[in-house]
Scaffold this motif. Sequence first.
Motif, PDB file in Angstrom:
ATOM      1  N   ALA A 506      51.255  14.489  42.560  1.00 14.34           N
ATOM      2  CA  ALA A 506      51.479  13.476  41.512  1.00 14.34           C
ATOM      3  C   ALA A 506      50.398  12.408  41.558  1.00 14.34           C
ATOM      4  O   ALA A 506      49.897  11.952  40.506  1.00 14.34           O
ATOM      5  CB  ALA A 506      52.861  12.849  41.697  1.00 14.34           C
ATOM      6  N   ARG A 507      50.014  11.986  42.749  1.00 16.19           N
ATOM      7  CA  ARG A 507      48.942  11.000  42.851  1.00 16.19           C
ATOM      8  C   ARG A 507      47.623  11.573  42.335  1.00 16.19           C
ATOM      9  O   ARG A 507      46.836  10.880  41.659  1.00 16.19           O
ATOM     10  CB  ARG A 507      48.793  10.562  44.309  1.00 16.19           C
ATOM     11  CG  ARG A 507      49.935   9.677  44.798  1.00 16.19           C
ATOM     12  CD  ARG A 507      49.787   9.394  46.266  1.00 16.19           C
ATOM     13  NE  ARG A 507      50.850   8.498  46.744  1.00 16.19           N
ATOM     14  CZ  ARG A 507      51.057   8.221  48.026  1.00 16.19           C
ATOM     15  NH1 ARG A 507      50.282   8.775  48.949  1.00 16.19           N
ATOM     16  NH2 ARG A 507      52.041   7.393  48.364  1.00 16.19           N
ATOM     17  N   HIS A 508      47.387  12.851  42.656  1.00 16.67           N
ATOM     18  CA  HIS A 508      46.139  13.478  42.193  1.00 16.67           C
ATOM     19  C   HIS A 508      46.097  13.565  40.671  1.00 16.67           C
ATOM     20  O   HIS A 508      45.064  13.263  40.037  1.00 16.67           O
ATOM     21  CB  HIS A 508      46.022  14.879  42.809  1.00 16.67           C
ATOM     22  CG  HIS A 508      44.796  15.626  42.344  1.00 16.67           C
ATOM     23  ND1 HIS A 508      43.496  15.271  42.712  1.00 16.67           N
ATOM     24  CD2 HIS A 508      44.668  16.719  41.513  1.00 16.67           C
ATOM     25  CE1 HIS A 508      42.641  16.090  42.123  1.00 16.67           C
ATOM     26  NE2 HIS A 508      43.340  17.001  41.407  1.00 16.67           N
ATOM     27  N   VAL A 509      47.236  13.943  40.109  1.00 20.44           N
ATOM     28  CA  VAL A 509      47.289  14.031  38.638  1.00 20.44           C
ATOM     29  C   VAL A 509      47.106  12.645  38.031  1.00 20.44           C
ATOM     30  O   VAL A 509      46.389  12.463  37.031  1.00 20.44           O
ATOM     31  CB  VAL A 509      48.621  14.660  38.192  1.00 20.44           C
ATOM     32  CG1 VAL A 509      48.761  14.580  36.685  1.00 20.44           C
ATOM     33  CG2 VAL A 509      48.693  16.113  38.645  1.00 20.44           C
ATOM     34  N   ALA A 510      47.754  11.629  38.619  1.00 23.99           N
ATOM     35  CA  ALA A 510      47.641  10.268  38.073  1.00 23.99           C
ATOM     36  C   ALA A 510      46.219   9.749  38.142  1.00 23.99           C
ATOM     37  O   ALA A 510      45.769   8.981  37.275  1.00 23.99           O
ATOM     38  CB  ALA A 510      48.580   9.329  38.841  1.00 23.99           C
ATOM     39  N   ASP A 519      50.816   7.846  32.177  1.00 30.32           N
ATOM     40  CA  ASP A 519      50.695   6.995  33.378  1.00 30.32           C
ATOM     41  C   ASP A 519      52.057   6.516  33.880  1.00 30.32           C
ATOM     42  O   ASP A 519      52.352   6.554  35.086  1.00 30.32           O
ATOM     43  CB  ASP A 519      49.811   5.776  33.056  1.00 30.32           C
ATOM     44  CG  ASP A 519      48.345   6.184  32.916  1.00 30.32           C
ATOM     45  OD1 ASP A 519      48.015   7.305  33.366  1.00 30.32           O
ATOM     46  OD2 ASP A 519      47.563   5.390  32.392  1.00 30.32           O
ATOM     47  N   ASP A 520      52.894   6.055  32.963  1.00 32.85           N
ATOM     48  CA  ASP A 520      54.203   5.542  33.380  1.00 32.85           C
ATOM     49  C   ASP A 520      55.054   6.652  34.000  1.00 32.85           C
ATOM     50  O   ASP A 520      55.720   6.448  35.026  1.00 32.85           O
ATOM     51  CB  ASP A 520      54.916   4.921  32.170  1.00 32.85           C
ATOM     52  CG  ASP A 520      56.230   4.289  32.575  1.00 32.85           C
ATOM     53  OD1 ASP A 520      56.225   3.379  33.448  1.00 32.85           O
ATOM     54  OD2 ASP A 520      57.287   4.748  32.084  1.00 32.85           O
ATOM     55  N   ILE A 525      57.242   9.353  38.909  1.00 32.95           N
ATOM     56  CA  ILE A 525      57.341  10.535  39.787  1.00 32.95           C
ATOM     57  C   ILE A 525      56.916  10.177  41.206  1.00 32.95           C
ATOM     58  O   ILE A 525      57.584  10.520  42.207  1.00 32.95           O
ATOM     59  CB  ILE A 525      56.488  11.689  39.235  1.00 32.95           C
ATOM     60  CG1 ILE A 525      57.089  12.211  37.931  1.00 32.95           C
ATOM     61  CG2 ILE A 525      56.376  12.819  40.269  1.00 32.95           C
ATOM     62  CD1 ILE A 525      56.224  13.255  37.243  1.00 32.95           C
ATOM     63  N   VAL A 526      55.776   9.464  41.339  1.00 31.58           N
ATOM     64  CA  VAL A 526      55.274   9.097  42.666  1.00 31.58           C
ATOM     65  C   VAL A 526      56.271   8.185  43.380  1.00 31.58           C
ATOM     66  O   VAL A 526      56.596   8.369  44.559  1.00 31.58           O
ATOM     67  CB  VAL A 526      53.901   8.414  42.534  1.00 31.58           C
ATOM     68  CG1 VAL A 526      53.486   7.842  43.903  1.00 31.58           C
ATOM     69  CG2 VAL A 526      52.860   9.405  42.045  1.00 31.58           C
ATOM     70  N   THR A 527      56.789   7.176  42.619  1.00 26.83           N
ATOM     71  CA  THR A 527      57.717   6.213  43.237  1.00 26.83           C
ATOM     72  C   THR A 527      58.988   6.902  43.722  1.00 26.83           C
ATOM     73  O   THR A 527      59.454   6.684  44.853  1.00 26.83           O
ATOM     74  CB  THR A 527      58.072   5.105  42.236  1.00 26.83           C
ATOM     75  OG1 THR A 527      56.872   4.432  41.847  1.00 26.83           O
ATOM     76  CG2 THR A 527      59.035   4.103  42.859  1.00 26.83           C
TER      77      THR A 527
END
Length: 694
Positions: A506-510, A519-520, A525-527
């Motif tokens: 998820a971080r990589h995609v963001a 972005d939101d 998802i990351v949180t």
Amino acid sequence: MRPLRRVEESISLQLGLALLVVVLLLAVVGAGTWLVTADAVQTDVRTKLVSQSEAEADGLNDWFASNKLFVRLVSDDGVFATGDDDAVRRYLHRNAASDDVDVLGLHYIDMRENRVLVSTVEDAAGEDLSDRPWPPRLRFQGFGDVYVSEPYTSPRNRTVVAFVSPTETINGALVSVVDVTEIGESFRSPIPGTVTHVIDSRGIVIFSENPEERLQPYLTDQQAIPEALVRAVDGESGFQETSLKERELGYDVVTAYAPVEGTDWVVIMQAPTSSAYAVLDRIVVGIVTFVGLALAGVLVVALTFGRTTTRDISELTETAEAYASGDYDAEPSLDRDDELGTLAAQMGAMRDALESRIDALESARGDAERRKLQLQRLLANLPVVLFVVDADGELVDVQGHTPEGTFALSDAVGARVEERFGRYPELVDACTRALSGAASSVTVDVEGGIFHVQVQPIQEDGEVEQAIAVASDVTREHNREQQIQVLNRVLRHDLRNRLSVIVNYARHVAETVDDPDLDDALDRIVTQSEELVETSEKARNVQRALDSAGESVDIVELAADCLDAFEETHPGVAVERSLPATAPAKATVHLGMALEELLTNAVEHTQDGSPTVRVSVANTLSHVDLVVEDDGPGMPASEKRAIVEGEEKPLAHSSGLGLWFVYWLVTAAGGQFAFEESDLGGLAVRLSFPRAEG
């Protein structure tokens, strides 16, 4: 056996037999007392007479020794060689007045002519000694010899003994004449009627209390020789119950004898047997009187009380037999105020109490039967098997539900433990330890399921009599625990690893996708994934902390370290602390994680930009209390109820894993968890742990 049986069943025969035994005992005691007393009296008489005869012999020996020494010392003087008769006479008079001996006269004689040369006796000088019995016997081997004559009657009609010692002059000798008339009068009599004689080896009386017996034969029959004389001449002292003298005396006597050392004289003491053993006769009369009175008393008691007592006892026996057969209408009719009357009254009271007790027992037996049936039904419907093992390792009782497999024990009574449970050595070992006095428990996987068996010893007077075992079917609990362990592993390991992958992707995609619309969503998802990872990490910490629960720690030290770290990471939080010097308790080294969770929970739920938390530790007699307070909004009642009741419910659940972690950690360490109100206005959580030594 039949006569013995009759005696056992008849108190009259028992009383008669007891009387016979008493009579025999009295006779035996009387005879035994007489024998012991007779032996003691005889020993006492023997000791008295022999001791006195030896004392008299020793006295005569001392008398001899002193007179012999006197004449020897006097004869050894050089005055006799001077030829001066006046000097010799003065010398003899001076020594005759000596206090050492009692002499009648001292004569200086010529042994060849048998005449007196010088004497202390008036007109004795020149006297011819040929008529004396001792001159022909004078034989000296040296100047140290002393001749002692037999007693004889002097010309002056006195019984005397001559002590003769040679002088250094040719044919000269000194004669000391000693009067022995009073020697016989000085003998002591330890027993009334005792007569003492001193006789020589010829049987002639030398000394006697009766002057007429002196120098006379001891026995009229001079051919007879007393045995006492023979033994004493050989140097013996002794005692005789009979003697030859009895025929002359006409009555029985006991005799003691002792030799006079250095002479052929013998001391013989004779006491009448009647006097010597008079005390024995009195004792015999006393014993016979005592035994007679005792027998008369026993017979009077037997005739007076025995007949009525045995009759009344027979009546009481018949009444007791009636009670034993179930006939409670019988009643003893004794009109007595003694123990038997009291016994009869007590038997009546016992009958009444027994009837009441029987009614109560019948009722209690019915209740017991009903309760036993209820217990059997209860055990039959519970997944529990109860079995009892005796001290020899044999199954003696089985109760409860008996499923298929190993614990189908309905037919196991009489079997041995090692035979029935031979395939499960840990179960056999648990039973063996219990029979040795140590309680134990074991979980065994047997055919029919998984059973947890608790074995407890049953002791009586300090000895293990039996062991009781309770086997509980824990198959469902075991399977559930296994499922929980699997789910726990999945949550703590597999889910955590997969969530970490999701977070990374998820971080990589963001970072690579430049789309404001996504972005939101990516941030959410990351949180959410990170929160799930954090929750999984908490679950891991929970397991690690629970494994170390129950260790001794200093709560003050753990709290201080945790607060120092918390203040560094939360500079905007006002931290108040109230800590003693030390507070040892049985908790866990991971208590700081629980405290950190409580502090974090306190500041996360407050709306105040500068929240306040307070941590205090207090020592009590038995516990250590750790209290965490805040000034936040508090906690909903439903969330508190979920923790306090220890169970998640649809309408009462706590948010997150944090408080559950704290609750589990505290309770696993043996502590207590409680919610309270804080004077800061928010929530207070109290953790209490048992105190530890330190």
